[in-house]
Motif scaffolding. Structure first.
Motif, short mmCIF file in Angstrom:
data_model
loop_
_atom_site.label_atom_id
_atom_site.label_comp_id
_atom_site.label_asym_id
_atom_site.label_seq_id
_atom_site.Cartn_x
_atom_site.Cartn_y
_atom_site.Cartn_z
N MET A 55 -23.95 -13.23 48.15
CA MET A 55 -22.66 -12.59 48.47
C MET A 55 -21.81 -13.51 49.36
O MET A 55 -20.59 -13.55 49.20
CB MET A 55 -22.88 -11.24 49.15
CG MET A 55 -23.63 -10.22 48.32
SD MET A 55 -22.84 -9.75 46.75
CE MET A 55 -21.52 -8.72 47.33
N ASP A 56 -22.45 -14.21 50.27
CA ASP A 56 -21.70 -15.16 51.11
C ASP A 56 -20.96 -16.16 50.23
O ASP A 56 -19.81 -16.51 50.48
CB ASP A 56 -22.65 -15.94 52.04
CG ASP A 56 -23.19 -15.07 53.16
OD1 ASP A 56 -22.70 -13.93 53.33
OD2 ASP A 56 -24.11 -15.52 53.88
N LEU A 58 -19.98 -15.82 47.06
CA LEU A 58 -18.82 -15.21 46.37
C LEU A 58 -17.65 -15.04 47.34
O LEU A 58 -16.50 -15.34 47.02
CB LEU A 58 -19.22 -13.83 45.81
CG LEU A 58 -20.13 -13.84 44.59
CD1 LEU A 58 -20.57 -12.41 44.26
CD2 LEU A 58 -19.44 -14.46 43.39
N SER A 59 -17.98 -14.58 48.54
CA SER A 59 -16.93 -14.34 49.54
C SER A 59 -16.22 -15.64 49.90
O SER A 59 -15.01 -15.66 50.14
CB SER A 59 -17.56 -13.70 50.78
OG SER A 59 -16.57 -13.41 51.73
N HIS A 61 -15.50 -17.96 48.03
CA HIS A 61 -14.58 -18.37 46.98
C HIS A 61 -13.35 -17.47 46.89
O HIS A 61 -12.82 -17.22 45.82
CB HIS A 61 -15.32 -18.43 45.63
CG HIS A 61 -16.18 -19.64 45.53
ND1 HIS A 61 -17.53 -19.63 45.84
CD2 HIS A 61 -15.89 -20.92 45.22
CE1 HIS A 61 -18.02 -20.85 45.70
NE2 HIS A 61 -17.04 -21.66 45.32
N ILE A 62 -12.97 -16.95 48.03
CA ILE A 62 -11.72 -16.17 48.11
C ILE A 62 -10.96 -16.69 49.33
O ILE A 62 -11.52 -16.81 50.42
CB ILE A 62 -12.03 -14.66 48.29
CG1 ILE A 62 -12.91 -14.16 47.12
CG2 ILE A 62 -10.73 -13.86 48.35
CD1 ILE A 62 -13.45 -12.76 47.29
#
Lengths: 443, 483
Positions: A55-56, A58-59, A61-62
């Motif tokens: 999750m880190d 994915l986060s 990449h925002i």
């Protein structure tokens, strides 16, 4: 699996009580023709720690501030959220409770929502406000449907300066019900042209948004008056609730129904949701409201308390004759907004709203001085439109690599407005951030 | 009462927000001002809302006290039928609070929000796989919003084919949102009665289905906690007349890894992520109600849709001319989607299947343990919930409401009561898989003890809560909705 408490011995004991041979036998009633042919193809279960890593990533990449300077508004606004707001609203007694249908053990939620309804009504300048809707767009759609039910007319007018994404939602809700939507054009100064209302009679509602999609403050009072002359209800919308820390509220200017987005009131941007649909109206329209309402009453010993009320409007009682199909709403977001409004208080909210305007005004002033004046002349709150030269499109893309998002290009929503950008500056944007943008734009 | 969970403790009173505070206080740290004041034209300015002025400590105590008057899943067992009040894992909250996921702007250029798009594409794929459907929209904000989306898809499908239909079949066991959602699309609900064993019979559906009927809205397992054994034949009946099958997936928690909604013949299905997929209900939302459809109906789904490009990057596309449009301003309740995604990754296929198995095991266990104490509406193996009634208690003047209220004193949230409507005085119990055998046993003991208590004790319950039974009639007669 740590969420599942059963031991193999207990499973056997339970099966013995039931008199079943196996767990599978409990599903014997499901015919073969309804069953899966193979196991679900999902990723292998992750440990808590592997999940965190995943999750880190994915986060990461925002793009978010402070690494990125993001001058985007257009319906979602980046504001500071006090630690108290997050901490208090996250209390699991609030977070893990269901809809307060059993008032005796839900007084926490119920009082908090009653208080939210009150603060929301004060903010919008209305007599009553609902416990919440999904977002500003669905609140607007519900407001228009409410006006159609009340007046019996199947025609509404919606300003072309209402957030275009909201207008798409309105169309989705109203089209199958065969309600006609008249789009009001815009004036040169960035306000709505209400002249098409002249001579129209028997319209259900007219809806404007203020500040509108271009950030401009509309002339709500005049529009409300013209609407009433045409026999309709005036619906005032908003996407930036903070503006009403400074501006005259829509109710005081003659709006019958006020609706909008309350995300700015302490709710994370979260890629656009969940937000907070706010909806309120005059006392006369109260029984036409869709959605849940909390009311004050007494218990059997005479003690004050709160309950969900006027449920005879709702789907679980009225089924197809209900004022809306809404069931779950965004209650937790309403509670969060109440904590935020209570934390700021009257003066704090006003000061913060002023600071928002001042940031945007400063940016606008500096851009004007560099040869890029605002495209529209009407006063704005914390966002405004600028026309850049055609070659700016390439610069816009290059700026993304420099971690600056220079506003929202408007041509996707208004094809005639090529090279126009909607820029937003809230209290979270520093002068340094704005200087970086100005340097890049003017170099 | 011996050794029940419910106990008395110190409950603090707390005033309303605006009865507290003093002018000049604030609980907010104003950001430093680095720009001059720029006044707006005075004729635009109002007085600002008259919010109460409180210190940070005032605010913290206020909401902390309020929270202690509430009961959540973290407090105790919440066997609210049809609501799937399972444990909401803490790790989900950690993930949703990550900076990018919590504060990314929905209108960021695609190159700057690939993480959000990847999460959504993956979640769509997971939900399609779990249900056996082909395509998914994550946009709907709640179950009823998913129903509306699904009905709009059905409406658009018929419109595209030049086929105008005016009715929809809805069984008598359906949630109230079903007819209300259908009505928004102009469909007139046609009620279908369930058979003597609590499930629908193909013949009775065949008698109702015609070329003017868009299809059926069916909840499976149904709200009696029974699997609709004839659903495959019913789907055939509907399809034969050109209709579509809408499935309310509110009760998906019973059949993950077991049933295949695609094979069953379902055309459109909504899920409630705040039920089956462990996201917190928040005291009434926000939820999320993704809609899953067959390939045939995919062109009608809301836009934008996320496309995976050949180079593995994600892009948003509006290029679906048959789309029903948009249901929410942005991409759905993303914060809720993050939590459901986190749950599915924590569980895996085997974990989800086990969850459904244990949910059904728990419900059947309660059914067996309680069926001598309370009348069981349909005595047959149930799925994830079972429905009792107050039939055995009525002679003593005790009603379902009394039993529900008394359960609070024992430390439980009551079950769903008086629903489904087809069972008079219904007590609908859904334990979910996250309750242990010991906790179920304690719950059974509480209910049995309540059944042995005299009517006057039950009629005055609850006595241990912050407030006693509330006067709901007075609240509705003279509504006081603001302070």
């Amino acid at each position: 699996m740590r969420f599942l408490p059963h031991t193999p011995e207990q499973i056997q004991q339970m099966l013995d009580v039931i008199g079943a041979e196996s767990i599978e036998s409990l599903f014997a009633g499901i015919p073969d023709s309804c069953r899966r042919l193979k196991m679900m193809a999902l990723p292998e279960a992750m440990s808590e720690w592997a999940l965190n890593r995943h999750m880190d990533k994915l986060s990461d990449h925002i793009a978010v501030s402070p690494e990125y300077k993001v001058f985007l508004g257009a319906g979602r606004y980046n504001h500071f959220i006090p630690a108290t707001v997050t901490s208090l609203s996250s209390r699991s007694e609030f977070l893990t409770a269901y809809t307060p249908y059993q008032p005796e053990i839900s007084q926490g939620t119920l009082q908090a929502i009653y208080e939210y309804q009150t603060l929301a009504a004060w903010l919008m300048g209305v007599d009553v406000a609902t416990a919440s809707h999904y977002d500003g767009a669905t609140a607007l759609a519900e407001a228009l449907l409410m006006a159609v039910r009340k007046t019996g007319s199947r025609q509404v007018a919606v300003s072309s300066l209402v957030n275009p994404l909201y207008r798409r939602v309105v169309k989705t809700y109203l089209e199958p019900a065969e309600i006609n939507i008249l789009e009001l054009p815009r004036l040169q100064n960035g306000q709505t042209d209400i002249s098409p209302l002249e001579g129209i009679q028997g319209i259900a509602a007219v809806a404007l948004q203020s500040p509108n999609f271009f950030g401009c403050i509309e002339n709500i009072g005049v529009a409300a008056q013209k609407t009433h002359e045409a026999g309709g209800l005036f619906v005032a919308g908003f996407t930036e609730a903070m503006a009403y820390g400074l501006l005259k509220n829509p109710g005081s200017l003659g709006a019958d129904i006020v609706c909008g987005e309350g995300q700015s009131l302490g709710i994370s941007v979260a890629f656009g949701g969940p937000g907070l649909g706010m909806l309120g109206c005059t006392r006369e329209l109260m029984r036409n409201l869709p959605g849940r309402l909390v009311g004050k009453t007494k218990d059997s010993t005479g003690k004050n308390g709160f309950v969900l009320t006027l449920a005879t409007r709702e789907q679980h009682i009225r089924r197809e004759k209900a004022t809306s199909n809404i069931c779950s709403n965004n209650s937790h977001c309403a509670l969060t907004a109440a904590v935020y409004m209570a934390s700021l208080g009257k003066t704090g909210f006003r000061d913060l709203a002023q600071l928002n305007h001042d940031k945007a005004a400063w940016l606008c002033e500096k851009l004007t001085a560099s040869g890029y004046p605002p495209a529209f002349g009407a006063p704005f709150f914390n966002e405004f439109v600028v026309k850049f030269p055609p070659e700016f499109e390439i610069r816009y893309a290059a700026l993304l690599n420099k971690k600056i998002v220079a506003g929202l290009p408007l041509d996707k929503y208004y094809p005639e407005l090529s090279d126009h950008y909607l820029l937003c500056a809230t209290e979270t944007v520093s002068m340094e951030d704005m200087n970086a943008l100005i340097r890049e734009v003017t170099s | 009462m011996n050794e029940s969970l419910g106990a008395t403790g110190l409950i603090l009173n707390e005033k309303l927000l605006w009865e507290k505070g003093r002018k000049g206080r604030s609980g907010f740290s104003q950001p430093q001002r680095d720009v001059p004041v720029s006044p707006l034209p005075v004729e635009l300015l109002g007085n600002g809302p008259d919010f109460p002025e409180l210190s940070e400590v005032d605010v913290v105590r206020h909401y902390t006290r309020l929270s202690t008057w509430n009961f959540g899943v973290d407090t105790g067992m919440y066997p609210l039928g049809s609501c799937t009040m399972k444990y909401n894992p803490k790790t989900n909250e950690r993930q949703a609070a990550l900076r990018g996921l919590a504060s990314g702007h929905p209108l960021l250029p695609e190159s700057l929000c690939q993480g959000a798009l990847e999460l959504m594409v993956e979640l769509e794929r997971f939900l399609a796989e779990i249900t056996g459907m082909d395509a998914v929209s994550l946009q709907p904000a709640a179950g009823a919003h998913g129903e509306l989306t699904g009905m709009l898809v059905i409406h658009a499908h018929f419109k595209k084919n030049g086929d105008s239909r005016s009715k929809i079949i809805i069984p008598d066991t359906a949630h109230g949102t079903n007819p209300a959602s259908a009505a928004l699309c102009g469909y007139r609900p046609v009620p279908a009665a369930s058979g003597p064993d609590g499930i629908l019979e193909p013949a009775s559906i065949a008698a109702l289905m015609d070329a003017q009927t868009a299809g059926i809205m069916i909840t499976n397992p149904n709200t009696l906690g029974l699997f609709e054994t004839h659903i495959r034949e019913i789907a055939d009946v509907i399809h034969a007349k050109g209709g579509l099958v809408y499935a309310d997936g509110a009760n998906m928690n019973a059949v993950m890894g077991i049933a295949d909604m695609g094979r069953i013949g379902v055309d459109v299905l909504h899920l409630n992520l705040h039920k089956t997929f462990s996201t917190p209900h928040g005291g009434g939302g926000p939820g999320a109600g993704p809609v899953c459809v067959t390939r045939k109906l995919a062109p009608f789904l809301p836009v934008p849709r996320i496309i995976t490009r050949e180079d593995g990057r994600y892009t948003l596309s509006e290029d679906f001319p048959d789309t029903i449009g948009k249901l929410l301003a942005f991409h759905g309740h993303f914060g809720v989607l993050v939590r459901a995604f986190s749950y599915i990754l924590s569980m895996g296929a085997e974990g989800l299947t086990t969850a459904s198995q244990l949910a059904v095991l728990n419900a059947n266990y309660l059914k067996e343990k309680l069926k001598t104490t309370f009348h069981l509406a349909y005595d047959r193996p149930c799925m994830h919930e079972c429905v009792f009634s107050d039939q055995k208690q009525q002679s003593a003047g005790i009603s379902t409401l009394d039993i529900a209220k008394r359960l609070m004193d024992y430390g439980y949230h009551p079950p769903t009561i008086y629903f489904p409507l087809v069972v008079h005085g219904a007590l609908m119990i859904e334990p979910t898989e996250t309750e242990s055998m010991e906790d179920l046993d304690q719950f059974v003991d509480a209910l049995k003890q309540i059944a042995s208590e005299p009517a006057d004790v039950l009629k005055t319950a609850p006595i241990r809560t912050k407030v006693r039974r509330m006067d709901e009639t007075a609240a509705a007669r003279k509504p006081c909705l603001t302070g």
